[in-house]
Scaffold this active site. Structure first.
Site, PDB file in Angstrom:
ATOM      1  CE  LYS A  10      44.356  25.096  30.860  1.00  0.00           C
ATOM      2  NZ  LYS A  10      43.725  26.347  30.401  1.00  0.00           N
ATOM      3  CG  ASN A  11      44.161  27.359  34.135  1.00  0.00           C
ATOM      4  OD1 ASN A  11      44.398  27.356  32.920  1.00  0.00           O
ATOM      5  ND2 ASN A  11      43.034  26.877  34.634  1.00  0.00           N
ATOM      6  CB  CYS A 105      37.033  25.729  26.307  1.00  0.00           C
ATOM      7  SG  CYS A 105      38.476  24.664  26.265  1.00  0.00           S
ATOM      8  NE  ARG A 110      35.857  31.069  29.435  1.00  0.00           N
ATOM      9  CZ  ARG A 110      36.940  30.290  29.381  1.00  0.00           C
ATOM     10  NH1 ARG A 110      37.150  29.532  28.337  1.00  0.00           N
ATOM     11  NH2 ARG A 110      37.799  30.289  30.367  1.00  0.00           N
ATOM     12  CG  ASP A 293      38.985  24.363  35.252  1.00  0.00           C
ATOM     13  OD1 ASP A 293      38.012  24.835  34.637  1.00  0.00           O
ATOM     14  OD2 ASP A 293      40.037  25.000  35.453  1.00  0.00           O
ATOM     15  NE  ARG A 385      42.359  24.984  22.873  1.00  0.00           N
ATOM     16  CZ  ARG A 385      41.211  25.592  22.630  1.00  0.00           C
ATOM     17  NH1 ARG A 385      40.335  25.734  23.590  1.00  0.00           N
ATOM     18  NH2 ARG A 385      40.943  26.041  21.449  1.00  0.00           N
TER      19      ARG A 385
HETATM   20  N1  EPU Z   1      33.049  36.759  34.419  1.00  0.00           N
HETATM   21  C1  EPU Z   1      32.340  37.908  34.138  1.00  0.00           C
HETATM   22  N2  EPU Z   1      33.035  39.032  33.761  1.00  0.00           N
HETATM   23  C2  EPU Z   1      34.390  39.043  33.661  1.00  0.00           C
HETATM   24  C3  EPU Z   1      35.104  37.869  33.950  1.00  0.00           C
HETATM   25  C4  EPU Z   1      34.410  36.734  34.332  1.00  0.00           C
HETATM   26  O1  EPU Z   1      31.110  37.942  34.204  1.00  0.00           O
HETATM   27  O2  EPU Z   1      34.955  40.089  33.308  1.00  0.00           O
HETATM   28  C5  EPU Z   1      32.317  35.552  34.846  1.00  0.00           C
HETATM   29  C6  EPU Z   1      32.501  34.382  33.866  1.00  0.00           C
HETATM   30  O3  EPU Z   1      31.534  34.434  32.831  1.00  0.00           O
HETATM   31  C7  EPU Z   1      32.329  33.184  34.774  1.00  0.00           C
HETATM   32  C8  EPU Z   1      32.893  33.658  36.099  1.00  0.00           C
HETATM   33  O4  EPU Z   1      32.910  35.083  36.043  1.00  0.00           O
HETATM   34  O5  EPU Z   1      30.979  32.891  34.952  1.00  0.00           O
HETATM   35  C9  EPU Z   1      34.289  33.169  36.414  1.00  0.00           C
HETATM   36  O6  EPU Z   1      35.149  33.421  35.315  1.00  0.00           O
HETATM   37  P1  EPU Z   1      36.714  33.605  35.529  1.00  0.00           P
HETATM   38  O7  EPU Z   1      37.093  34.952  35.037  1.00  0.00           O
HETATM   39  O8  EPU Z   1      37.073  33.225  36.913  1.00  0.00           O
HETATM   40  O9  EPU Z   1      37.305  32.499  34.558  1.00  0.00           O
HETATM   41  P2  EPU Z   1      38.414  32.630  33.460  1.00  0.00           P
HETATM   42  O10 EPU Z   1      39.493  33.558  33.896  1.00  0.00           O
HETATM   43  O11 EPU Z   1      37.764  32.878  32.129  1.00  0.00           O
HETATM   44  C10 EPU Z   1      39.901  30.730  34.446  1.00  0.00           C
HETATM   45  C11 EPU Z   1      40.547  29.497  33.887  1.00  0.00           C
HETATM   46  C12 EPU Z   1      39.474  28.465  33.591  1.00  0.00           C
HETATM   47  C13 EPU Z   1      38.730  28.148  34.866  1.00  0.00           C
HETATM   48  C14 EPU Z   1      38.161  29.434  35.485  1.00  0.00           C
HETATM   49  C15 EPU Z   1      37.489  29.214  36.826  1.00  0.00           C
HETATM   50  C16 EPU Z   1      42.524  30.244  32.759  1.00  0.00           C
HETATM   51  C17 EPU Z   1      43.192  30.560  31.482  1.00  0.00           C
HETATM   52  N3  EPU Z   1      41.264  29.840  32.681  1.00  0.00           N
HETATM   53  O12 EPU Z   1      38.994  31.189  33.438  1.00  0.00           O
HETATM   54  O13 EPU Z   1      40.136  27.312  33.127  1.00  0.00           O
HETATM   55  O14 EPU Z   1      37.662  27.271  34.573  1.00  0.00           O
HETATM   56  O15 EPU Z   1      39.216  30.395  35.654  1.00  0.00           O
HETATM   57  O16 EPU Z   1      38.383  28.656  37.723  1.00  0.00           O
HETATM   58  O17 EPU Z   1      43.111  30.337  33.822  1.00  0.00           O
HETATM   59  C18 EPU Z   1      40.298  25.295  31.963  1.00  0.00           C
HETATM   60  O18 EPU Z   1      41.454  25.204  32.412  1.00  0.00           O
HETATM   61  O19 EPU Z   1      39.709  24.360  31.354  1.00  0.00           O
HETATM   62  C19 EPU Z   1      39.590  26.534  32.132  1.00  0.00           C
HETATM   63  C20 EPU Z   1      38.509  26.846  31.436  1.00  0.00           C
END
Ligand code: EPU
Length: 406
Positions: A10-11, A105, A110, A293, A385
């Site tokens: 998915k990701n 979610c 985030r 995850d 999802r």
């Molecule tokens: N963060 C910031 N600022 C930013 C971006 C992130 O402070 O600009 C913080 C977030 O609050 C968090 C940490 O950095 O504490 C990591 O966030 P990250 O950006 O890595 O996560 P994401 O891109 O929002 C993706 C996956 C998530 C998965 C995370 C961590 C997708 C669409 N989502 O989220 O997947 O948990 O990386 O590996 O790829 C899931 O599949 O259930 C899911 C939530």
């Protein structure tokens, strides 16, 4: 003994689909999971003017040559988290993006400040107001970005924006997750010059054109892990085919430590019971650490392990909401700040429970498989999802699980 094949990731899919916008020719993506996030992104590509052929289970062909749109309304963008990749992909394509806030979610605040900081470093002007992010530039120019936190979404977004920027972009403190490498491989298959993906420094030398290609996305790391955990939960003997065992090392190590037998082959993993399951301590971390995850399904498994486990969530501060649902099923735990102390019980019992987010749904399914009696799980659209026909796959492995119409 059960056998199952894992779906495409998915990701990684949700990054690769927007990346097709960068291409100057049609391209073909294979191995996409047939899940809602994929469907919504395809709708968005069509809205932007791409010609699309999608045959679930076979391929997605995207011809972006006549796409002129750069606006994605909030009603579409808020249906999934990964709509934020449209910022990077559209900026990279036409130096202009007007995209509503992402949904996804609710597992924490985030923020996306790092994404916007990355775009600004490439020379984009950003306006973030009224639930929309508007970004534009005359020409994106490569630059250096040092992320304050390791962010998967931020790393991917900057890779998308930088692929066709003028000059070289260097991302420091980049995320290293398997889907970052997969996106880099896809971009490079189209002629991009991305180096270092999978390490914490990624260098992207911008190119003028990207050519079409056929690309198969990698298998889903988290679905693989969920199936491994489900096998351990039911004390089944299950072989998961089509996966990448090296992506699973953090989970495999914990299952072995618990007393579960795990054996790896080139592209399959076998999980078997081996006596009592013991409590272990988990701390979620960026890759190659234990993935956030898998924290939720793993916690469900630990509810019946002997002893007290600690589960520390370091990535998303609200990823414990599902514990109250597990409590209804007989789970015993204490939550202290971002750490759950899980006291193993000898029995869980079925109860009506409600899914609060995607991986919480997986946790409730795992708990339902272990519980005595019937577990009714509501709000299953969260599960859809991220998991392709989860109930069919588990039924093929012998689980008594079915979907009932609402
Ligand atoms: N963060 C910031 N600022 C930013 C971006 C992130 O402070 O600009 C913080 C977030 O609050 C968090 C940490 O950095 O504490 C990591 O966030 P990250 O950006 O890595 O996560 P994401 O891109 O929002 C993706 C996956 C998530 C998965 C995370 C961590 C997708 C669409 N989502 O989220 O997947 O948990 O990386 O590996 O790829 C899931 O599949 O259930 C899911 C939530």
């Amino acid at each position: 003994m059960g056998e199952i094949t894992v779906s495409g990731g998915k990701n990684t899919s949700v990054a690769v689909i927007p990346a097709t916008l960068l291409c100057d020719e049609p391209c073909t993506i294979e191995n996409l999971p047939d899940i809602n996030d994929v469907h919504v992104l395809i709708e968005i590509l069509k809205l932007l003017g791409c010609k699309v052929e999608y045959i679930p289970g076979k391929h997605l062909i995207v011809d972006p040559r006549e796409a002129t749109g750069y606006t994605v309304p909030y009603q579409l963008s808020n249906q999934l988290r990964a709509s934020y990749y449209l910022w990077g992909a559209l900026l990279g394509r036409c130096c202009r993006a007007e995209v509503g806030y992402p949904g996804g979610c609710t597992i924490g605040s985030r923020p996306f400040d790092q994404h916007l900081k990355g775009f600004a470093a490439l020379g984009a002007e950003i306006e973030d107001r009224g639930g929309m992010v508007n970004a534009k530039a005359e020409q994106l120019i490569g630059g250096d970005i040092f992320f304050d936190v390791v962010t998967v979404g931020g790393t991917i977004n900057v890779m998308l924006a930088a692929a066709k920027a003028e000059g070289t972009t260097v991302i420091y403190n980049a995320a290293k997750e398997p889907h970052i490498v997969d996106l880099a491989n896809f971009l490079n298959s189209m002629g991009a010059r991305v180096r270092g993906a999978g390490t914490d420094v990624i260098r992207i030398r911008g190119v003028r054109r990207l050519h079409g290609c056929t690309y198969a996305v990698i298998p889903d790391q988290i679905e693989t892990g969920t199936l491994m955990i489900a096998a351990a939960a039911t004390r089944g003997d299950v072989t998961i085919h089509g996966c990448i065992p090296t992506h699973m090392e953090a989970l495999t190590a914990k299952l072995l430590e618990m007393g579960v037998a795990v054996t790896e082959n080139d592209d399959s993993i076998r999980v078997r019971p081996r006596g009592d399951q013991r409590a272990v301590n988990i701390k979620t971390q960026v890759y190659p650490g234990f993935p956030t995850d898998l924290q939720q399904p793993m916690t469900a498994l630990l509810c019946m392990a002997k002893g007290t486990s600690t589960v520390c969530e370091t990535i998303f501060e609200q990823r414990f909401k599902y514990l109250d649902e597990l409590r209804r099923m007989g789970a015993k735990f204490k939550l202290v700040d971002n750490t759950a102390l899980i006291e193993g019980v000898s029995e869980l019992y079925g109860a009506p429970v409600t899914v609060t987010d995607l991986r919480a749904g997986a946790a409730l399914v795992v708990a339902g498989l272990m519980a005595k009696g019937v577990t009714e799980i509501y709000e299953t659209s969260y599960i859809d999802r991220g998991y392709e026909r989860i109930e069919e796959k588990l039924r093929m492995l012998g689980a008594d699980i079915r979907r009932e119409p609402i």
